[in-house]
Design an enzyme around this catalytic site. Sequence first.
Site, PDB file in Angstrom:
ATOM      1  N   ASP A   8       0.787  -1.038   0.090  1.00  0.00           N
ATOM      2  CA  ASP A   8       0.009   0.025   0.019  1.00  0.00           C
ATOM      3  C   ASP A   8       0.956   1.368  -0.106  1.00  0.00           C
ATOM      4  O   ASP A   8       1.980   1.169  -0.207  1.00  0.00           O
ATOM      5  CB  ASP A   8      -1.111  -0.096   1.045  1.00  0.00           C
ATOM      6  CG  ASP A   8      -0.343   0.129   2.631  1.00  0.00           C
ATOM      7  OD1 ASP A   8       0.849   0.365   2.544  1.00  0.00           O
ATOM      8  OD2 ASP A   8      -1.183   0.246   3.414  1.00  0.00           O
ATOM      9  N   CYS A  65       2.539  -3.791   4.094  1.00  0.00           N
ATOM     10  CA  CYS A  65       1.850  -2.477   4.397  1.00  0.00           C
ATOM     11  C   CYS A  65       2.372  -1.863   5.619  1.00  0.00           C
ATOM     12  O   CYS A  65       3.335  -2.145   5.808  1.00  0.00           O
ATOM     13  CB  CYS A  65       0.215  -2.690   4.439  1.00  0.00           C
ATOM     14  SG  CYS A  65      -0.409  -3.725   5.942  1.00  0.00           S
ATOM     15  N   THR A  67       1.849  -2.456   8.829  1.00  0.00           N
ATOM     16  CA  THR A  67       2.197  -3.697   9.698  1.00  0.00           C
ATOM     17  C   THR A  67       2.143  -4.838   9.121  1.00  0.00           C
ATOM     18  O   THR A  67       2.670  -5.750   9.649  1.00  0.00           O
ATOM     19  CB  THR A  67       1.134  -3.656  10.890  1.00  0.00           C
ATOM     20  OG1 THR A  67      -0.107  -3.827  10.174  1.00  0.00           O
ATOM     21  CG2 THR A  67       0.785  -2.281  11.656  1.00  0.00           C
ATOM     22  N   HIS A  98       6.845 -25.503   8.527  1.00  0.00           N
ATOM     23  CA  HIS A  98       5.730 -26.083   9.153  1.00  0.00           C
ATOM     24  C   HIS A  98       4.221 -26.050   8.418  1.00  0.00           C
ATOM     25  O   HIS A  98       3.591 -26.713   8.751  1.00  0.00           O
ATOM     26  CB  HIS A  98       5.842 -25.847  10.544  1.00  0.00           C
ATOM     27  CG  HIS A  98       6.938 -26.313  11.246  1.00  0.00           C
ATOM     28  ND1 HIS A  98       6.913 -26.308  12.673  1.00  0.00           N
ATOM     29  CD2 HIS A  98       7.975 -27.162  10.971  1.00  0.00           C
ATOM     30  CE1 HIS A  98       8.118 -27.317  13.088  1.00  0.00           C
ATOM     31  NE2 HIS A  98       8.684 -27.590  11.936  1.00  0.00           N
ATOM     32  N   HIS A 133       3.327 -32.545   9.483  1.00  0.00           N
ATOM     33  CA  HIS A 133       2.831 -30.966   9.262  1.00  0.00           C
ATOM     34  C   HIS A 133       1.894 -31.124   7.925  1.00  0.00           C
ATOM     35  O   HIS A 133       0.987 -30.291   7.846  1.00  0.00           O
ATOM     36  CB  HIS A 133       3.815 -29.981   8.746  1.00  0.00           C
ATOM     37  CG  HIS A 133       4.947 -29.857  10.025  1.00  0.00           C
ATOM     38  ND1 HIS A 133       4.572 -29.499  11.103  1.00  0.00           N
ATOM     39  CD2 HIS A 133       6.392 -30.438  10.010  1.00  0.00           C
ATOM     40  CE1 HIS A 133       6.008 -29.725  12.099  1.00  0.00           C
ATOM     41  NE2 HIS A 133       6.664 -29.960  11.333  1.00  0.00           N
TER      42      HIS A 133
HETATM   43  C1  RB5 Z   1      -2.405   2.510   6.696  1.00  0.00           C
HETATM   44  O1  RB5 Z   1      -2.498   3.570   7.227  1.00  0.00           O
HETATM   45  C2  RB5 Z   1      -2.161   1.169   7.314  1.00  0.00           C
HETATM   46  O2  RB5 Z   1      -3.444   1.126   7.956  1.00  0.00           O
HETATM   47  C3  RB5 Z   1      -1.926   0.002   6.639  1.00  0.00           C
HETATM   48  O3  RB5 Z   1      -0.641   0.543   5.965  1.00  0.00           O
HETATM   49  C4  RB5 Z   1      -1.745  -1.262   7.229  1.00  0.00           C
HETATM   50  O4  RB5 Z   1      -0.724  -1.109   8.452  1.00  0.00           O
HETATM   51  C5  RB5 Z   1      -3.032  -1.951   7.759  1.00  0.00           C
HETATM   52  O5  RB5 Z   1      -2.844  -3.188   8.339  1.00  0.00           O
END
Ligand code: RB5
Length: 154
Positions: A8, A65, A67, A98, A133
Amino acid sequence: MKLAIGNDHVAVDMKNEIMQYLKEKGHEVINVGTDTPDRFNYPVSGYKVAKLVAEGKVDGGVLICGTGVGISLAANKVHGIRACVCSDPYTAKLSKQHNNTNIIAFGARVIGVELAKMIVDEWLNAEFEGGRHSERVAMINEIDATQHLKAAEE
Ligand code: RB5
């Protein structure tokens, strides 16, 4: 290997660095993520990479993205996808050995690019171990395909 990569708007720089790194290692990389800092909804690239993987058009996928959570959640909604978000090489390696993950995800706001490279390396170099597994991965696939798990009735 032939790989798909998606991201993203918060992960454009990291996507470019990882894509370059993978190409230098000899991989073919299909970029379906955004290349601009304009707001971009991560489920779009999560879905696109997941479809390419699920349809066998690529050997694996990389998703980034903020996180790694949202984009991997979106990918995991596609039948046949086992996407793992992780921030350490050990989890990345074991997720293939696994859990036979077919997509690796991480967060551009969570880890640095050198750690991301290490995660991708460990994941790409690992192989599914099969054996005990296989039964567990088959159960995950059963839930995915049927929304049901026979073993949970026992
Ligand atoms: C974008 O602000 C953020 O929400 C996205 O990059 C991501 O971390 C979502 O899981």
